[in-house]
Design an enzyme around this catalytic site. Sequence first.
Site, PDB file in Angstrom:
ATOM      1  CE  LYS A  11     -67.859  -9.933  25.512  1.00  0.00           C
ATOM      2  NZ  LYS A  11     -66.425 -10.003  25.150  1.00  0.00           N
TER       3      LYS A  11
ATOM      4  CB  SER B  29     -64.857 -12.287  28.098  1.00  0.00           C
ATOM      5  OG  SER B  29     -64.792 -11.406  26.994  1.00  0.00           O
TER       6      SER B  29
ATOM      7  CB  SER C 159     -62.766 -12.032  24.636  1.00  0.00           C
ATOM      8  OG  SER C 159     -62.362 -12.183  25.963  1.00  0.00           O
TER       9      SER C 159
HETATM   10  N1  GLN Z   1     -58.904 -14.059  28.586  1.00  0.00           N
HETATM   11  C1  GLN Z   1     -58.299 -12.758  28.470  1.00  0.00           C
HETATM   12  C2  GLN Z   1     -58.452 -12.014  29.771  1.00  0.00           C
HETATM   13  O1  GLN Z   1     -58.922 -12.585  30.669  1.00  0.00           O
HETATM   14  C3  GLN Z   1     -58.886 -12.022  27.331  1.00  0.00           C
HETATM   15  C4  GLN Z   1     -60.187 -11.400  27.629  1.00  0.00           C
HETATM   16  C5  GLN Z   1     -60.702 -10.601  26.476  1.00  0.00           C
HETATM   17  O2  GLN Z   1     -60.216 -10.723  25.350  1.00  0.00           O
HETATM   18  N2  GLN Z   1     -61.660  -9.747  26.760  1.00  0.00           N
HETATM   19  O3  GLN Z   1     -58.090 -10.886  29.890  1.00  0.00           O
END
Ligand code: GLN
Length: 492
Positions: free
Chosen positions: A76, A156, A180
């Site tokens: 990532k 994400s 995410s």
């Molecule tokens: N979808 C969540 C957010 O937008 C989690 C994102 C994440 O875990 N990095 O914050």
Amino acid sequence: MAGMTLASARKALEARKISAVELIGAHIGAVDSLDGRLNAFITTSFDRARVAARVADERIAKGEAGLLEGLPLGIKDLFCTEGVRTTAASNILRDFVPPYESTVTANLLKQGAVFLGKLNLDEFAMGSTNLTSAFGGVTNPWQREGSDARLVPGGSSGGSAAAVAAGLVLGATGTDTGGSIRQPAAYCGVAGVKPTYGRCSRFGVIAFASSLDQAGPMARTLEDCALMLEAMAGFDPKDSTSVDRPVPRYTEALERGVRGLKVGIPKEYRVEGMPSEIDSLWEQGIAWLREAGAEPVEVSLPHTKYGLPTYYIAALAEASSNLARYDGVRFGARVPGASLDALYEATRREGFGEEVRRRILMGTYVLSSGYYDAYYLRAQKVRTRIQHDFLAAFEKVDVLLTPTAPSAAFAWDEKPDDPVQVYLNDVFTVPASLAGAPALSLPAGLDRQGLPLGLQLIGRYFDEETLFAAGRVMEKAARFTHRPAIVAEGLA
Ligand code: GLN
């Protein structure tokens, strides 16, 4: 090679049925032929990968193979990689080449893993769709039956999930702040593990919300995730929140079974408006565990409904503070201005996308004097309540079972305009993040349109082993061998 997993490729390398050079070459070929359509990679590092594959073959020949020797992974693009551009999918870091390696990626390299490149994500890991990336959205390799609508991979870690699902890599790193790893894993039909907060070092992982961020593995099977986590985890003096505990052999916990285990079913997770297929899959998961000797028990996590608002205050407050470092002076892009303030403003206006700007503004607001007590402080108190809910539940049960997300993957153009609607996606993943508890998602079935659905297991602090054991039971029962059609066009 299309059916391979990390575990089976490892065996094939050990038995010299294939060489690392062949394995890496085949996966580079798959990226070349498919990623134009998926956009899972932001940066590829094929030259390095080819060199690393040759070294891996030598080490295998000498009997010096590491745990992941010669195996193709994607990283990532939130993990700093020495000498390889690291962008966080943001324009503000578009040309940033870190002079150092994150601890997690260093640990993987030490075990012989070969990185094919850096994977796309929502900008600064903020999102649930991977559409907020400054490098364009990622396309989920899955499609609805009889439709060519382009679906989101979740976020994400959407590039990670898509790359694994499409067979471009055998495993990928993800990070999980509020879901995410788990939500994109569910949307793309792969497995993903968010370990206990403190299990993997955050050193060199670009920060979103430091009290929540945690790295973890994403791969096709839980066995593969266990292999990767063994390599990734461990104490790191460079991260003060990393915990000094020995790393268990997760792979050895896989076949422990669930006989005698109590599985909590949190009643607050039965939310209104959830598709009936997700409900029935959840019931199915309960039945699989019961048949394997576990006892399902209804439990209550009474503060669940405050999870989302608490998360979106705490995470944004921390993000606003973490992202203050991107000022055009020390890191990344700079847009000149007549004064220092003008430089900051122009750099940040140009450098950050809309969602990141929104979050910095909200985060700054909840921390501002006059609102701090009403929002930030209160959110911290509710967060403690949520933690206590889990601690109380884990007095009665060993593990919790819930759906991973309230829907399957949706189409790019079905993304709601209202950001709050998008935040609702995280309803099942955010509470474990707030508590710092470990959780995983495994692919458990397909919906009526042929899209993958995931189930989530949440465990006691540092008890990833029970998660792997219970997950493995469900994985065997689910027999999820489906792959998106596109896989056939990649690996020969
Ligand atoms: N979808 C969540 C957010 O937008 C989690 C994102 C994440 O875990 N990095 O914050």
